[in-house]
Design a protein around this motif. Structure first.
Motif, PDB file in Angstrom:
ATOM      1  N   GLU A 166      63.921 -46.272  15.560  1.00 50.30           N
ATOM      2  CA  GLU A 166      63.375 -45.412  16.613  1.00 50.30           C
ATOM      3  C   GLU A 166      62.735 -46.239  17.723  1.00 50.30           C
ATOM      4  OE1 GLU A 166      60.898 -41.462  16.675  1.00 50.30           O
ATOM      5  OE2 GLU A 166      61.533 -41.886  14.616  1.00 50.30           O
ATOM      6  N   ALA A 167      61.979 -47.281  17.343  1.00 55.31           N
ATOM      7  CA  ALA A 167      61.351 -48.154  18.342  1.00 55.31           C
ATOM      8  C   ALA A 167      62.410 -48.925  19.122  1.00 55.31           C
ATOM      9  CB  ALA A 167      60.388 -49.118  17.662  1.00 55.31           C
ATOM     10  N   LEU A 168      63.436 -49.379  18.434  1.00 56.45           N
ATOM     11  CA  LEU A 168      64.499 -50.132  19.101  1.00 56.45           C
ATOM     12  C   LEU A 168      65.284 -49.249  20.074  1.00 56.45           C
ATOM     13  CD1 LEU A 168      65.715 -52.240  16.056  1.00 56.45           C
ATOM     14  CD2 LEU A 168      64.678 -53.145  18.154  1.00 56.45           C
ATOM     15  N   ALA A 169      65.386 -47.965  19.767  1.00 61.87           N
ATOM     16  CA  ALA A 169      66.053 -47.043  20.689  1.00 61.87           C
ATOM     17  C   ALA A 169      65.290 -46.933  22.004  1.00 61.87           C
ATOM     18  CB  ALA A 169      66.197 -45.667  20.042  1.00 61.87           C
ATOM     19  N   VAL A 170      63.968 -46.960  21.921  1.00 63.69           N
ATOM     20  CA  VAL A 170      63.150 -46.966  23.143  1.00 63.69           C
ATOM     21  C   VAL A 170      63.421 -48.242  23.935  1.00 63.69           C
ATOM     22  CG1 VAL A 170      60.803 -46.954  24.061  1.00 63.69           C
ATOM     23  CG2 VAL A 170      61.367 -45.551  22.067  1.00 63.69           C
ATOM     24  N   CYS A 171      63.511 -49.375  23.228  1.00 66.65           N
ATOM     25  CA  CYS A 171      63.821 -50.646  23.901  1.00 66.65           C
ATOM     26  C   CYS A 171      65.193 -50.584  24.574  1.00 66.65           C
ATOM     27  CB  CYS A 171      63.789 -51.796  22.893  1.00 66.65           C
ATOM     28  SG  CYS A 171      62.160 -52.111  22.175  1.00 66.65           S
ATOM     29  N   ALA A 172      66.169 -50.002  23.883  1.00 67.54           N
ATOM     30  CA  ALA A 172      67.510 -49.889  24.457  1.00 67.54           C
ATOM     31  C   ALA A 172      67.486 -49.076  25.741  1.00 67.54           C
ATOM     32  CB  ALA A 172      68.463 -49.254  23.445  1.00 67.54           C
ATOM     33  N   GLU A 173      66.684 -48.031  25.754  1.00 68.30           N
ATOM     34  CA  GLU A 173      66.566 -47.200  26.954  1.00 68.30           C
ATOM     35  C   GLU A 173      65.970 -48.006  28.109  1.00 68.30           C
ATOM     36  OE1 GLU A 173      64.391 -43.048  28.334  1.00 68.30           O
ATOM     37  OE2 GLU A 173      64.792 -43.433  26.224  1.00 68.30           O
ATOM     38  N   LYS A 174      64.938 -48.797  27.811  1.00 70.24           N
ATOM     39  CA  LYS A 174      64.329 -49.616  28.854  1.00 70.24           C
ATOM     40  C   LYS A 174      65.302 -50.673  29.368  1.00 70.24           C
ATOM     41  CE  LYS A 174      59.454 -49.154  27.557  1.00 70.24           C
ATOM     42  NZ  LYS A 174      58.960 -48.888  28.919  1.00 70.24           N
ATOM     43  N   LEU A 175      66.051 -51.284  28.459  1.00 70.13           N
ATOM     44  CA  LEU A 175      67.003 -52.316  28.863  1.00 70.13           C
ATOM     45  C   LEU A 175      68.155 -51.734  29.680  1.00 70.13           C
ATOM     46  CD1 LEU A 175      67.136 -54.376  25.552  1.00 70.13           C
ATOM     47  CD2 LEU A 175      66.084 -55.075  27.707  1.00 70.13           C
ATOM     48  N   GLY A 176      68.524 -50.505  29.360  1.00 72.68           N
ATOM     49  CA  GLY A 176      69.628 -49.869  30.068  1.00 72.68           C
ATOM     50  C   GLY A 176      69.324 -49.574  31.522  1.00 72.68           C
ATOM     51  N   ASN A 177      68.053 -49.621  31.891  1.00 71.25           N
ATOM     52  CA  ASN A 177      67.652 -49.371  33.279  1.00 71.25           C
ATOM     53  C   ASN A 177      67.612 -50.639  34.117  1.00 71.25           C
ATOM     54  OD1 ASN A 177      67.274 -46.550  33.283  1.00 71.25           O
ATOM     55  ND2 ASN A 177      65.339 -46.778  32.184  1.00 71.25           N
ATOM     56  N   HIS A 199      72.727 -55.349   6.510  1.00 73.43           N
ATOM     57  CA  HIS A 199      73.126 -53.945   6.663  1.00 73.43           C
ATOM     58  C   HIS A 199      72.262 -53.255   7.725  1.00 73.43           C
ATOM     59  CE1 HIS A 199      74.230 -49.815   5.661  1.00 73.43           C
ATOM     60  NE2 HIS A 199      72.933 -49.541   5.542  1.00 73.43           N
ATOM     61  N   PHE A 200      70.976 -53.565   7.728  1.00 75.17           N
ATOM     62  CA  PHE A 200      70.081 -52.977   8.717  1.00 75.17           C
ATOM     63  C   PHE A 200      70.472 -53.405  10.131  1.00 75.17           C
ATOM     64  CE2 PHE A 200      66.231 -53.699  11.331  1.00 75.17           C
ATOM     65  CZ  PHE A 200      65.927 -52.366  11.592  1.00 75.17           C
ATOM     66  N   ILE A 201      70.811 -54.681  10.326  1.00 70.92           N
ATOM     67  CA  ILE A 201      71.235 -55.165  11.641  1.00 70.92           C
ATOM     68  C   ILE A 201      72.472 -54.413  12.117  1.00 70.92           C
ATOM     69  CG2 ILE A 201      72.115 -57.163  12.910  1.00 70.92           C
ATOM     70  CD1 ILE A 201      69.128 -57.287  12.312  1.00 70.92           C
ATOM     71  N   VAL A 204      71.405 -50.976  13.267  1.00 69.69           N
ATOM     72  CA  VAL A 204      70.765 -51.039  14.585  1.00 69.69           C
ATOM     73  C   VAL A 204      71.828 -51.049  15.680  1.00 69.69           C
ATOM     74  CG1 VAL A 204      69.426 -52.519  16.133  1.00 69.69           C
ATOM     75  CG2 VAL A 204      68.653 -52.141  13.789  1.00 69.69           C
ATOM     76  N   HIS A 205      72.861 -51.851  15.495  1.00 73.24           N
ATOM     77  CA  HIS A 205      73.923 -51.923  16.502  1.00 73.24           C
ATOM     78  C   HIS A 205      74.662 -50.597  16.624  1.00 73.24           C
ATOM     79  CE1 HIS A 205      77.942 -52.976  18.126  1.00 73.24           C
ATOM     80  NE2 HIS A 205      77.210 -53.738  18.918  1.00 73.24           N
ATOM     81  N   SER A 206      74.909 -49.975  15.488  1.00 75.63           N
ATOM     82  CA  SER A 206      75.642 -48.707  15.488  1.00 75.63           C
ATOM     83  C   SER A 206      74.846 -47.599  16.175  1.00 75.63           C
ATOM     84  CB  SER A 206      75.965 -48.307  14.039  1.00 75.63           C
ATOM     85  OG  SER A 206      76.489 -47.006  13.982  1.00 75.63           O
ATOM     86  N   GLU A 207      73.528 -47.559  15.943  1.00 72.67           N
ATOM     87  CA  GLU A 207      72.736 -46.435  16.427  1.00 72.67           C
ATOM     88  C   GLU A 207      72.072 -46.672  17.778  1.00 72.67           C
ATOM     89  OE1 GLU A 207      70.113 -44.706  13.593  1.00 72.67           O
ATOM     90  OE2 GLU A 207      71.528 -44.909  11.918  1.00 72.67           O
TER      91      GLU A 207
END
Length: 442
Positions: A166-177, A199-201, A204-207
């Protein structure tokens, strides 16, 4: 937010915790700590700032939409959830933004560094400033406790992975801008040691669309040194730099008494990575109700590891001198500094670069050890998220202090992300000064 400049070598750090936890925008020049500003840099005058604003208004900004240049910022496409999906909205948005990541060279060059540790998920986005410095334009920090339960089970739990994603998704949103010239994203001890770390890595890439790199301990130690380089003054002959993490603690011995180069990492004479951090130590000995006997047991546990460190004596000729000190980068030392200053709210500008004398450190550890769990929780520089971890961190710090006695400790609110940004910008040569045209005498 006002800008402020720092330093003579590439660096920075985590901004005010309350601010970055909310994901607020920031603008901060990084390098030397605020104390250096008072005696040196006086800042731009009103006339210079006015000229800068005029130049900025007249600058043409170019963005990219569907592979073509345009003059307006492309708006992100709205994420459309699949019918009946229970997937969190942040994950859908994060994937959408990560898919839009672009890399470019432009007048406004952005670099990003993401560090997923055992306890925290942190992101910095910065643009190069004057030689050896960079300006932070966005930051994010969230405690996710990815390594929770790892020391007993050897695996990352489902709940811990969910929090991190969930935290990484926020980071992805910031990076996408952002249009990025450089991006590095790392994972450390929790993903290194967990059976299901790989498996976790992949998850993360998938989601989220983010590709994390699991770094080894040597790289982690080097990045910590690089991130703190501007806090080492010319008056220093030797230091022990340590980074107390959630699942491991990196220690580097640095000798500056001989020929000195601008790159601090060149002077590492020995290093080690202890397989213990605040999360793993607190889980082993208990972090909520810590008696003095239990605290000493934690110190002894870490001290036994340090005694097995073969290179620990490489600075023996410097340890007793006045030009030797400790330099700590972690939540443990920044928390001690905040308590020492009596801050009602954590303030990075007052903490980063702070010097603490031996007696001050002794007094702060003794004070926190004497507090109950509820008292630690109520302190604004500790809070509920660190109340059960802070004494484990103090025990690791105490073991380091006993191994390398020093009269002074310097506090760094900076670390791996700053090290990554430094190395990316240095690699791309963004700080190389242009040669001035030669003027012939006539």
């Amino acid at each position: 937010m006002d800008e402020h400049e720092q330093g003579d070598a590439p660096p920075v750090a985590e901004l005010v915790r309350d601010h970055v936890s909310a994901g607020g925008d920031v603008a901060e020049e990084q390098g030397e700590p605020p104390q250096a500003l008072l005696s040196g840099f006086a800042g731009d005058g009103p006339a210079k700032r006015k000229r800068k604003r005029r130049r900025k208004r007249g600058r043409r900004r170019v963005f990219v939409r569907d592979g073509a240049e345009c003059e307006t910022r492309p708006q992100p496409a709205a994420a459309v959830p699949p019918t009946g999906s229970s997937e969190p909205e942040t994950l859908r948005r994060g994937r959408a933004y990560a898919a839009r990541l672009t890399y470019s060279r432009s007048d406004e060059t952005f670099y990003a560094a993401l560090d997923l540790g055992t306890n925290n998920c942190r992101l910095l986005v910065a643009t190069p400033g004057r030689p050896g410095c960079f300006r932070v334009v966005d930051a994010f920090s969230r405690i996710v406790r990815l390594g929770e339960g790892l020391s007993s089970s050897g695996r990352l739990t489902q709940a811990a992975m969910d929090r991190a994603v969930e935290a990484l998704a926020v980071c992805a949103e910031k990076l996408g801008n952002r249009r990025l010239a450089g991006l590095r994203m790392i994972a450390t001890e929790a993903c290194r040691s967990a059976e299901n770390g790989g498996h976790f890595i992949e998850r993360v890439h998938s989601e989220t669309g983010l590709s994390l790199e699991i770094i080894d301990r040597r790289t982690e130690a080097r990045l910590a040194v690089s991130g703190c380089s501007s806090l080492v003054t010319r008056e220093t002959d030797g230091l022990v730099l340590f980074d107390i993490g959630g699942g491991s603690s990196e220690i580097a011995l640095i000798d500056l008494s001989r020929h000195r180069t601008p790159r601090l990492a060149d002077h590492i004479v020995s290093w080690t990575s202890l397989p213990v951090g605040v999360v793993s130590l607190a889980e082993r000995f208990g972090g909520r109700d810590v008696t003095r006997e239990r605290f000493e047991a934690m110190v002894a546990h870490v001290s036994a590891m340090l005694e097995r460190f073969d290179g620990g004596g490489r600075l023996a000729h410097l340890v007793s001198g006045e030009r030797f000190h400790l330099l700590g980068t972690s939540g443990t030392v920044t928390t001690l500094a905040g308590v020492h200053l009596g801050l009602r709210r954590y303030d990075r500008r007052r903490v980063d670069g702070l010097w603490m004398e031996r007696d001050n450190v002794d007094r702060m550890i003794e004070t926190i050890l004497g507090w109950s769990f509820e008292q630690r929780k109520a302190n604004p520089c500790i809070g509920a998220e660190r109340a059960d971890l802070v004494l484990a961190g103090c025990a690791i710090l105490e073991a380091i202090r006993r191994q390398w006695p020093a009269e002074r400790l310097r506090v760094a609110d900076r670390g791996l992300r700053e090290g990554m940004l430094n190395e990316m910008m240095a690699r791309d040569g963004v700080w190389r000064r242009r040669k001035r045209p030669r003027v012939e005498a006539g």
